[in-house]
Motif scaffolding. Structure first.
Motif, PDB file in Angstrom:
ATOM      1  N   GLN A 257      25.849  32.103  59.586  1.00  0.00           N
ATOM      2  CA  GLN A 257      27.125  32.175  58.885  1.00  0.00           C
ATOM      3  C   GLN A 257      26.924  31.744  57.433  1.00  0.00           C
ATOM      4  O   GLN A 257      26.369  30.674  57.176  1.00  0.00           O
ATOM      5  CB  GLN A 257      28.159  31.248  59.535  1.00  0.00           C
ATOM      6  CG  GLN A 257      28.661  31.723  60.887  1.00  0.00           C
ATOM      7  CD  GLN A 257      29.894  32.606  60.777  1.00  0.00           C
ATOM      8  OE1 GLN A 257      30.271  33.035  59.705  1.00  0.00           O
ATOM      9  NE2 GLN A 257      30.523  32.874  61.905  1.00  0.00           N
ATOM     10  N   VAL A 258      27.363  32.599  56.495  1.00  0.00           N
ATOM     11  CA  VAL A 258      27.350  32.251  55.075  1.00  0.00           C
ATOM     12  C   VAL A 258      28.809  32.207  54.615  1.00  0.00           C
ATOM     13  O   VAL A 258      29.520  33.211  54.721  1.00  0.00           O
ATOM     14  CB  VAL A 258      26.561  33.279  54.239  1.00  0.00           C
ATOM     15  CG1 VAL A 258      26.628  32.916  52.753  1.00  0.00           C
ATOM     16  CG2 VAL A 258      25.109  33.351  54.711  1.00  0.00           C
ATOM     17  N   THR A 259      29.249  31.060  54.113  1.00  0.00           N
ATOM     18  CA  THR A 259      30.634  30.899  53.674  1.00  0.00           C
ATOM     19  C   THR A 259      30.676  30.608  52.184  1.00  0.00           C
ATOM     20  O   THR A 259      30.066  29.640  51.711  1.00  0.00           O
ATOM     21  CB  THR A 259      31.330  29.767  54.451  1.00  0.00           C
ATOM     22  OG1 THR A 259      31.320  30.086  55.854  1.00  0.00           O
ATOM     23  CG2 THR A 259      32.768  29.600  53.991  1.00  0.00           C
ATOM     24  N   ASP A 260      31.392  31.463  51.459  1.00  0.00           N
ATOM     25  CA  ASP A 260      31.551  31.331  50.012  1.00  0.00           C
ATOM     26  C   ASP A 260      32.850  30.582  49.725  1.00  0.00           C
ATOM     27  O   ASP A 260      33.939  31.059  50.065  1.00  0.00           O
ATOM     28  CB  ASP A 260      31.577  32.729  49.379  1.00  0.00           C
ATOM     29  CG  ASP A 260      31.718  32.687  47.869  1.00  0.00           C
ATOM     30  OD1 ASP A 260      31.695  31.584  47.294  1.00  0.00           O
ATOM     31  OD2 ASP A 260      31.854  33.772  47.261  1.00  0.00           O
ATOM     32  N   LEU A 261      32.742  29.418  49.095  1.00  0.00           N
ATOM     33  CA  LEU A 261      33.925  28.595  48.828  1.00  0.00           C
ATOM     34  C   LEU A 261      34.516  28.816  47.438  1.00  0.00           C
ATOM     35  O   LEU A 261      35.444  28.106  47.046  1.00  0.00           O
ATOM     36  CB  LEU A 261      33.572  27.122  49.001  1.00  0.00           C
ATOM     37  CG  LEU A 261      33.161  26.690  50.407  1.00  0.00           C
ATOM     38  CD1 LEU A 261      32.906  25.199  50.449  1.00  0.00           C
ATOM     39  CD2 LEU A 261      34.209  27.081  51.428  1.00  0.00           C
ATOM     40  N   LYS A 262      34.019  29.792  46.719  1.00  0.00           N
ATOM     41  CA  LYS A 262      34.533  30.042  45.369  1.00  0.00           C
ATOM     42  C   LYS A 262      35.991  30.500  45.437  1.00  0.00           C
ATOM     43  O   LYS A 262      36.337  31.424  46.163  1.00  0.00           O
ATOM     44  CB  LYS A 262      33.685  31.102  44.674  1.00  0.00           C
ATOM     45  CG  LYS A 262      34.076  31.336  43.222  1.00  0.00           C
ATOM     46  CD  LYS A 262      33.141  32.326  42.554  1.00  0.00           C
ATOM     47  CE  LYS A 262      33.509  32.521  41.095  1.00  0.00           C
ATOM     48  NZ  LYS A 262      32.601  33.490  40.425  1.00  0.00           N
ATOM     49  N   ASP A 263      36.840  29.846  44.664  1.00  0.00           N
ATOM     50  CA  ASP A 263      38.267  30.189  44.550  1.00  0.00           C
ATOM     51  C   ASP A 263      39.016  30.108  45.875  1.00  0.00           C
ATOM     52  O   ASP A 263      40.109  30.670  46.013  1.00  0.00           O
ATOM     53  CB  ASP A 263      38.448  31.600  43.965  1.00  0.00           C
ATOM     54  CG  ASP A 263      37.936  31.703  42.535  1.00  0.00           C
ATOM     55  OD1 ASP A 263      38.013  30.692  41.818  1.00  0.00           O
ATOM     56  OD2 ASP A 263      37.468  32.786  42.150  1.00  0.00           O
ATOM     57  N   MET A 264      38.472  29.420  46.839  1.00  0.00           N
ATOM     58  CA  MET A 264      39.144  29.329  48.138  1.00  0.00           C
ATOM     59  C   MET A 264      40.426  28.516  48.006  1.00  0.00           C
ATOM     60  O   MET A 264      40.414  27.411  47.459  1.00  0.00           O
ATOM     61  CB  MET A 264      38.221  28.668  49.160  1.00  0.00           C
ATOM     62  CG  MET A 264      38.823  28.555  50.546  1.00  0.00           C
ATOM     63  SD  MET A 264      37.643  27.857  51.702  1.00  0.00           S
ATOM     64  CE  MET A 264      38.663  27.748  53.168  1.00  0.00           C
ATOM     65  N   PRO A 265      41.563  29.031  48.485  1.00  0.00           N
ATOM     66  CA  PRO A 265      42.821  28.276  48.404  1.00  0.00           C
ATOM     67  C   PRO A 265      42.700  26.940  49.124  1.00  0.00           C
ATOM     68  O   PRO A 265      42.006  26.829  50.132  1.00  0.00           O
ATOM     69  CB  PRO A 265      43.837  29.193  49.097  1.00  0.00           C
ATOM     70  CG  PRO A 265      43.240  30.549  49.013  1.00  0.00           C
ATOM     71  CD  PRO A 265      41.748  30.352  49.087  1.00  0.00           C
ATOM     72  N   LYS A 266      43.430  25.955  48.647  1.00  0.00           N
ATOM     73  CA  LYS A 266      43.300  24.615  49.206  1.00  0.00           C
ATOM     74  C   LYS A 266      44.106  24.458  50.485  1.00  0.00           C
ATOM     75  O   LYS A 266      43.577  24.344  51.580  1.00  0.00           O
ATOM     76  CB  LYS A 266      43.726  23.582  48.165  1.00  0.00           C
ATOM     77  CG  LYS A 266      42.864  23.594  46.912  1.00  0.00           C
ATOM     78  CD  LYS A 266      43.341  22.572  45.900  1.00  0.00           C
ATOM     79  CE  LYS A 266      42.477  22.611  44.639  1.00  0.00           C
ATOM     80  NZ  LYS A 266      42.928  21.632  43.632  1.00  0.00           N
ATOM     81  N   ARG A 267      45.427  24.452  50.343  1.00  0.00           N
ATOM     82  CA  ARG A 267      46.269  24.166  51.508  1.00  0.00           C
ATOM     83  C   ARG A 267      46.696  25.422  52.259  1.00  0.00           C
ATOM     84  O   ARG A 267      47.008  25.369  53.434  1.00  0.00           O
ATOM     85  CB  ARG A 267      47.519  23.401  51.068  1.00  0.00           C
ATOM     86  CG  ARG A 267      47.242  22.026  50.491  1.00  0.00           C
ATOM     87  CD  ARG A 267      48.540  21.322  50.147  1.00  0.00           C
ATOM     88  NE  ARG A 267      48.313  19.976  49.658  1.00  0.00           N
ATOM     89  CZ  ARG A 267      48.095  19.662  48.394  1.00  0.00           C
ATOM     90  NH1 ARG A 267      48.084  20.637  47.493  1.00  0.00           N
ATOM     91  NH2 ARG A 267      47.904  18.422  48.016  1.00  0.00           N
ATOM     92  N   GLU A 268      46.700  26.555  51.557  1.00  0.00           N
ATOM     93  CA  GLU A 268      47.287  27.769  52.131  1.00  0.00           C
ATOM     94  C   GLU A 268      46.606  28.223  53.429  1.00  0.00           C
ATOM     95  O   GLU A 268      47.254  28.737  54.336  1.00  0.00           O
ATOM     96  CB  GLU A 268      47.249  28.904  51.106  1.00  0.00           C
ATOM     97  CG  GLU A 268      48.195  28.727  49.928  1.00  0.00           C
ATOM     98  CD  GLU A 268      47.592  27.872  48.835  1.00  0.00           C
ATOM     99  OE1 GLU A 268      48.160  27.809  47.734  1.00  0.00           O
ATOM    100  OE2 GLU A 268      46.527  27.259  49.091  1.00  0.00           O
ATOM    101  N   LEU A 269      45.295  28.025  53.506  1.00  0.00           N
ATOM    102  CA  LEU A 269      44.562  28.536  54.669  1.00  0.00           C
ATOM    103  C   LEU A 269      44.370  27.492  55.765  1.00  0.00           C
ATOM    104  O   LEU A 269      43.625  27.732  56.712  1.00  0.00           O
ATOM    105  CB  LEU A 269      43.193  29.061  54.222  1.00  0.00           C
ATOM    106  CG  LEU A 269      43.203  30.322  53.361  1.00  0.00           C
ATOM    107  CD1 LEU A 269      41.788  30.719  53.006  1.00  0.00           C
ATOM    108  CD2 LEU A 269      43.902  31.461  54.079  1.00  0.00           C
ATOM    109  N   ARG A 270      45.040  26.367  55.637  1.00  0.00           N
ATOM    110  CA  ARG A 270      44.811  25.293  56.614  1.00  0.00           C
ATOM    111  C   ARG A 270      45.155  25.731  58.035  1.00  0.00           C
ATOM    112  O   ARG A 270      44.387  25.506  58.971  1.00  0.00           O
ATOM    113  CB  ARG A 270      45.629  24.062  56.218  1.00  0.00           C
ATOM    114  CG  ARG A 270      45.401  22.870  57.127  1.00  0.00           C
ATOM    115  CD  ARG A 270      46.110  21.640  56.583  1.00  0.00           C
ATOM    116  NE  ARG A 270      45.589  21.283  55.271  1.00  0.00           N
ATOM    117  CZ  ARG A 270      46.171  20.355  54.493  1.00  0.00           C
ATOM    118  NH1 ARG A 270      47.273  19.766  54.896  1.00  0.00           N
ATOM    119  NH2 ARG A 270      45.639  20.057  53.328  1.00  0.00           N
TER     120      ARG A 270
END
Length: 462
Positions: A257-270
């Motif tokens: 698994q490769v996960t890109d955290l660039k620009d990832m929303p903070k609370r929205e995807l919780r």
């Protein structure tokens, strides 16, 4: 015949200035206090570590990325960040029953006996197309995954397996891979299978930065029905990846698994991330060999180094943390450049034929010339070139065979930034000669991994 030669020209490089130590300490304390009160940090901690119970051990020792641009003098912050990546080597589980301890063999047999007592010899008990009551090695691989996820506690493993079988039947997981769920705009962007790592594991990429757009977020997660549809699509991606596994002792039995955290929303995807984690943990044990996080904010690396002592060595061995701007350098350690997507510093473009690339190393203070010889008049040569982390100078020229001909500057020397995508260009020669690709790393002391490939199409004119 086309011949390729690499020539090296070492030159000295200058030493950059060292940051003030006291200033770094004060800034670190200030930011660390901010992290402790930031809910995003807690969210990332759970998001990153949530799959720790559903991962394989790696095949070989994990290499530590050369993340610092100042290898001869490292700041205090850099030292902490590199500490976040330190781990001890583990060997991936082979699933050979002959390698099990006596207690583990006993647990495996007890789990089989419980399944037989619960479902009977004619009961429906299959997973990923594998009959779990069959006395074969594929069934053993699946059962061992559940046992390892519960530290070989038979009763806990049996309960987990029963719940998973019930969920798969209710969710209709066996057929989800063939469904058209209508997420064309997310395919190849948010979650997708792409290529294999160096050991043959299928690789799944995840990037949630697109959901920073409010309109996109509302279209996908606007209500509970939309959220459930997205979760089904995410499971579909995982099921397609699992269909590529061998389920065989000594074979490929897990994914990367490769996960890109660039620009990832903070609370929205919780909410979405919590549900995804729950589904993965409960129903896909030991399915991930390694979890690579790229474009990670530096403060998370510091935070991870602080949490590290509280994690098991087995858990820490499966995580790779890569800072922003170092994605290509990190991925190259596990995935060949021609299999890394171009947006992450690789050579792989959509709908491209996967032609193998040649890898080479550019040492600090060194210039490398790639000479592609034997190009005939009228032939067209197309090449791809990439260097992990770039931050160096590149140029290309065509050198005719005739002594009285002039060298042609195909691409003038230019500085390439660390985030530059792979170069792709072509040139049609009017006379026979060679193409010279130059990679000049003389202004840096950092060693860099590079790759290139090319094709030559001869002229159709007689």
């Amino acid at each position: 015949n086309i011949a390729v030669h690499l020539s090296l020209s070492p030159l000295p490089c200058e030493q950059p200035a060292f940051s003030l130590f006291l200033f770094v300490i004060l800034q670190l304390i200030r930011i660390y206090l901010h992290i402790l009160t930031n809910p995003f940090a807690a969210f990332l901690h759970r998001f990153h570590l949530g799959l720790s119970h559903s991962m394989e051990n790696p095949h070989s020792p994990i290499s530590i990325p050369e993340a610092s641009p100042k290898p001869y003098k490292k700041s205090f912050v850099t030292t902490l960040m590199e500490a976040a990546s330190l781990r001890s080597p583990f060997k991936e589980d082979t699933y050979f029953t002959s390698h099990l301890k006596a207690s583990e063999k006993k647990a495996l047999q007890e789990l089989k006996d419980k399944l037989m007592a619960s479902y009977g010899p004619d009961g429906e008990c299959t997973m990923w197309g594998i009959p779990l009551l069959a006395e074969d090695e594929k069934a053993d691989v699946v059962l061992l995954k559940f046992l390892r996820a519960r530290d070989f506690r038979v009763l806990d493993s049996f309960r987990m397996l029963e719940k998973c079988l019930a969920w798969r039947k209710e969710f209709n997981a066996d057929s989800v891979g063939e469904e058209d769920l209508g997420f064309k705009e997310l395919e190849g962007v948010v979650a997708y299978m792409h290529g294999y790592d160096r050991e043959g594991h299928p690789v799944c990429y995840n990037a949630y930065g697109v959901f920073k757009d409010k309109d996109m977020y509302e279209r996908i997660f606007g209500d509970e029905e939309k959220l459930n549809k997205f979760l089904r699509w995410r499971i579909q991606v995982l099921e397609r990846g699992i269909s590529l596994l061998h389920f065989k002792p000594g074979g490929i039995n897990s994914i990367i698994q490769v996960t890109d955290l660039k620009d990832m929303p903070k609370r929205e995807l919780r909410v979405a991330s919590n549900q995804i984690l729950s589904l993965f943990q409960d129903n896909y044990p030991e399915m991930v060999a390694r979890k690579i996080f790229i474009n990670v904010p530096w403060y998370f690396s510091v935070l991870y180094s602080m949490f590290g002592p509280f994690l098991t060595q087995r858990t820490k061995s499966k995580f790779v943390i890569s800072r922003e701007g170092h994605a290509a350098e990190t991925l190259y350690k596990f995935i060949r450049p021609e299999d890394v997507p171009v947006q992450y510093g690789g050579l792989s473009r959509p709908n491209d034929l996967q032609k193998p690339a040649s890898e080479f190393t550019v040492k600090g203070g060194e210039k490398v010339n790639i000479q592609i010889e034997g190009i005939e008049a009228g032939a067209t040569i197309t090449w791809d070139l990439v260097v992990g982390g770039w931050d160096l100078e590149y140029s290309a020229e065509f050198v005719p065979n005739k002594e009285d001909s002039y060298t042609i500057a195909v691409e003038k020397p230019r500085k390439l930034s660390p985030t530059e995508e792979a170069i792709r260009n072509s040139y049609t020669s009017k006379e026979s000669g060679k193409l010279v690709l130059s990679v000049d790393n003389t202004s840096s002391r950092r060693k860099k991994v590079a790759a290139y490939r090319y094709t030559v199409r001869k002229s159709t004119l007689e």
